[in-house]
Design an enzyme around this catalytic site. Structure first.
Site, PDB file in Angstrom:
ATOM      1  N   GLY A  84       0.826  -1.205   0.000  1.00 16.06           N
ATOM      2  CA  GLY A  84       0.000   0.000   0.000  1.00 16.06           C
ATOM      3  C   GLY A  84       0.852   1.243   0.000  1.00 16.06           C
ATOM      4  N   GLY A  86       0.365   5.796   0.221  1.00 15.77           N
ATOM      5  CA  GLY A  86      -0.483   6.967   0.358  1.00 15.77           C
ATOM      6  C   GLY A  86       0.352   8.202   0.603  1.00 15.77           C
ATOM      7  CG  PHE A  88       0.597   7.197   5.165  1.00 17.06           C
ATOM      8  CD1 PHE A  88       1.453   6.139   5.389  1.00 17.06           C
ATOM      9  CD2 PHE A  88      -0.581   6.939   4.486  1.00 17.06           C
ATOM     10  CE1 PHE A  88       1.156   4.866   4.945  1.00 17.06           C
ATOM     11  CE2 PHE A  88      -0.886   5.674   4.039  1.00 17.06           C
ATOM     12  CZ  PHE A  88      -0.018   4.632   4.268  1.00 17.06           C
ATOM     13  CB  VAL A  91       1.286  -0.340   4.173  1.00 18.14           C
ATOM     14  CG1 VAL A  91       1.061  -1.573   5.042  1.00 18.14           C
ATOM     15  CG2 VAL A  91       0.597   0.869   4.780  1.00 18.14           C
ATOM     16  CE  LYS A 106      -0.128   5.011   8.279  1.00 17.51           C
ATOM     17  NZ  LYS A 106      -1.387   5.483   8.915  1.00 17.51           N
ATOM     18  CG  ASP A 200      -9.196   9.402   6.674  1.00 21.74           C
ATOM     19  OD1 ASP A 200      -9.963   9.822   5.784  1.00 21.74           O
ATOM     20  OD2 ASP A 200      -8.053   8.976   6.427  1.00 21.74           O
TER      21      ASP A 200
END
Length: 456
Positions: A84, A86, A88, A91, A106, A200
Site C-alpha cells: 500500500g 499513500g 503518509f 505499508v 506502516k 477518516d
C-alpha cells in the site's frame, strides 16, 4: 552502539559484517538491490539485517511526542513486498525474523513525521480497547528506521474498496450489509467510550480480516487523523470529499458524529454499488446560486437525485422487502444532515434492522435463488381423469402432459420478460438520476454566465 549489520542471503546464510551503520536504531531489512526509488527507504546494494536497540538516541524529545507511547520491543523485520501507498508513506508486508510472524509495517515519510507521532499518540489510548471485540486493527509495536517512523500492525486481508473492485462493484446482499454495519457501529461505540473520533472512515480504511475463513469480518485501520472531539476545530478539512459530512463542508462545530455520517454513506455504497451523491459536486456553484436565488423547489430536487424511496425499489429480491425497508430507515437516521438529529451508535445497535429475526446465510441464498426464478421451481399441477377404457386414459395423459409443458414454457418466458423489463427500468432510472445530478449544476451555471454576459 548498535550491533554491526550482517548480510542476509536468500538461502539464510549470513555473510561478513557490513560497514557500521549510523547510530540510529532500526529494525527493517532492506529489500535488496541498488537504491530503489520505489522503496523510499534508501536501500543498500544487498539485503542487510540491521539489529537495533530499544532507545532512539538520535531523536530529541519534542512537544508533540506522546508522553507514554506504546511499548517498543527489539525485533528484526524482513521486507517482503509493499502492499500500500499513500500521502503518509508506504505499508510493507514484513516477516518478523524472530517469530516468523507476518505483519504489516506502516512506514511514514520523514516529511510526515508529525502525522506518525499523532498516530502513535492516538494508539496510546486506542490500545486500551480490546481490538478484536471492537473491530480495530491490532497494534504490535513501533520503532524508527533512518528517520522513518514505523508502526507494526497485524496483517489483514484486503480493504472493502479492493473487495468491491474485484466484484466489479456488484452490491452486497442485505444480510452481508447487516453484518458489516453491526461491526462498524460497535467500533464507533468503542471509540466514543474512550472519547475519540476516527475522522477518516472510508472503504480504504475498512479491512476484511480474512474473507476466506471469516466472511465479512471487518476492522477499522489508519488512526492518523484520530482526535478527541473537543480538539477538532470548526472549519477543519477532513474526510474524503465523497464521504464528507455536511457539518464539515459548512464549517460547523465538529465531533464524533462525523463518523456516523461516513459509516452510513459507506453502507449505502455497499447497498447500491455506487455513490448516491455526486462525487465531484460543484458545491461552490450551488452555494452561490442558493444564496442569490434561494433553494430550488422540492420537486426539482427530487428529480435530480435518488430519494430514499428509490433506494427501497433498488433491491431486486422482493422477498426481503421488510429487511430492506428497515435498512433504509436506519440509513435515513445515520446520514441525517443535522448532526443533532443523527442517530448514535448505541441507538443504532438497538434498531429493528439488527434486533429482528436474522435468517442464516444459507437460507438467504436459497431464498434469493427462488426469487430469481420463481416459475422454475413451480411444479405443474396434475389432474385426475376417470378411467373409461384401458387406451383412453393413456391417450389423455399424453395430451395433458403436452399442454402442461406448453403452459410452463409460456409462464417461464413471461417471467423472464418481466424480470428483464424490471432490470431495464432500474438501470434507466439510475442513469437518468445520475446524469441529472451531474449536469444540473453545470447547466444552471451556464445559464447564469450567459445572462451576466448579456447584461454587461
Amino acid at each position: 552502539q548498535p550491533t554491526p549489520a550482517r548480510v542476509l542471503f536468500p538461502d539464510g546464510r549470513r555473510g561478513p559484517p557490513a560497514p557500521r551503520a549510523e547510530a540510529t536504531p532500526a529494525g527493517l531489512t532492506a529489500p535488496g538491490g541498488s537504491k530503489n526509488p520505489s522503496c523510499g527507504l534508501g536501500c543498500r546494494r544487498r539485503r542487510t539485517v540491521v539489529r537495533r536497540t530499544h532507545g532512539t538516541p538520535h531523536a530529541r524529545p519534542r512537544a508533540s511526542e506522546p508522553q507514554n507511547p506504546p511499548q517498543c520491543y527489539s525485533a528484526q523485520y524482513l521486507v517482503e513486498k509493499f502492499i500500500g501507498e499513500g500521502s503518509f508513506g508506504k505499508v510493507a508486508k514484513c516477516r518478523n525474523l524472530s517469530t516468523n510472524q507476518e505483519v504489516a509495517v506502516k512506514i511514514s515519510k520523514p516529511t510526515r513525521r508529525d502525522a506518525g507521532l499523532d498516530e502513535i499518540s492516538a494508539l496510546a489510548k486506542i490500545t486500551k480497547l480490546d481490538a478484536d471485540k471492537y473491530g480495530l486493527i491490532k497494534f504490535i509495536e513501533r520503532f524508527e528506521y533512518r528517520h522513518h517512523i514505523c508502526i507494526v500492525y497485524e496483517l489483514l486481508d484486503q480493504s472493502l474498496l479492493d473487495f468491491m473492485k474485484a466484484r466489479k462493484h456488484r452490491p452486497l446482499l442485505i444480510h452481508e450489509i447487516r453484518s458489516i454495519a453491526r461491526q462498524l457501529l460497535i467500533s464507533l461505540k468503542g471509540l466514543k467510550e474512550i472519547n475519540m473520533a476516527h475522522c477518516d472512515i472510508k472503504p480504504d480504511n475498512i479491512m476484511l480480516v480474512n474473507h476466506a475463513s471469516e466472511p465479512f469480518r471487518v476492522k477499522l485501520i489508519d488512526f492518523g487523523l484520530t482526535k478527541k472531539p473537543e480538539d477538532i476545530e470548526p472549519g477543519t478539512t477532513m474526510q474524503n470529499i465523497q464521504y464528507r459530512a455536511p457539518e464539515v463542508i459548512l464549517g460547523l462545530p465538529l465531533d464524533e458524529r462525523v463518523d456516523m455520517w461516513t459509516v452510513g454513506y459507506v453502507l449505502a455504497w455497499l447497498y447500491t454499488g455506487f455513490h448516491i451523491h455526486p462525487a465531484d459536486s460543484e458545491y461552490i456553484v450551488i452555494r452561490a446560486l442558493t444564496m442569490r436565488q434561494g433553494m430550488p423547489d422540492q420537486e426539482l430536487l427530487d428529480q435530480a437525485c435518488m430519494s430514499f424511496d428509490d433506494l427501497i425499489q433498488f433491491y431486486q429480491d422482493k422477498t426481503k422487502i421488510r429487511e430492506v425497508e428497515m435498512f433504509i430507515n436506519l440509513l435515513r437516521q445515520m446520514i441525517e444532515i443535522d448532526p443533532n438529529k443523527r442517530i448514535t451508535p448505541e441507538e443504532a445497535l438497538k434498531h429493528s434492522f439488527f434486533t429482528m429475526e436474522q435468517p442464516s446465510a444459507d437460507s438467504e441464498k436459497s431464498n434469493s435463488q427462488e426469487s430469481a426464478s420463481p416459475e422454475v421451481h413451480q411444479q405443474p399441477k396434475t389432474t385426475t381423469v376417470p378411467q373409461e377404457t384401458a387406451a383412453a386414459p393413456q391417450e389423455k395423459t399424453v395430451k395433458e402432459d403436452v399442454l402442461q409443458q406448453q403452459e410452463a414454457t409460456k409462464r417461464n418466458s413471461q417471467a423472464v420478460t418481466s424480470d428483464s423489463c424490471q432490470s431495464s427500468t432500474v438501470v434507466f432510472s439510475y442513469v437518468n438520476s445520475t446524469l441529472s445530478c451531474y449536469l444540473l449544476p453545470s447547466f444552471i451555471s451556464l445559464l447564469v454566465f450567459l445572462l451576466l454576459k448579456f447584461i454587461y
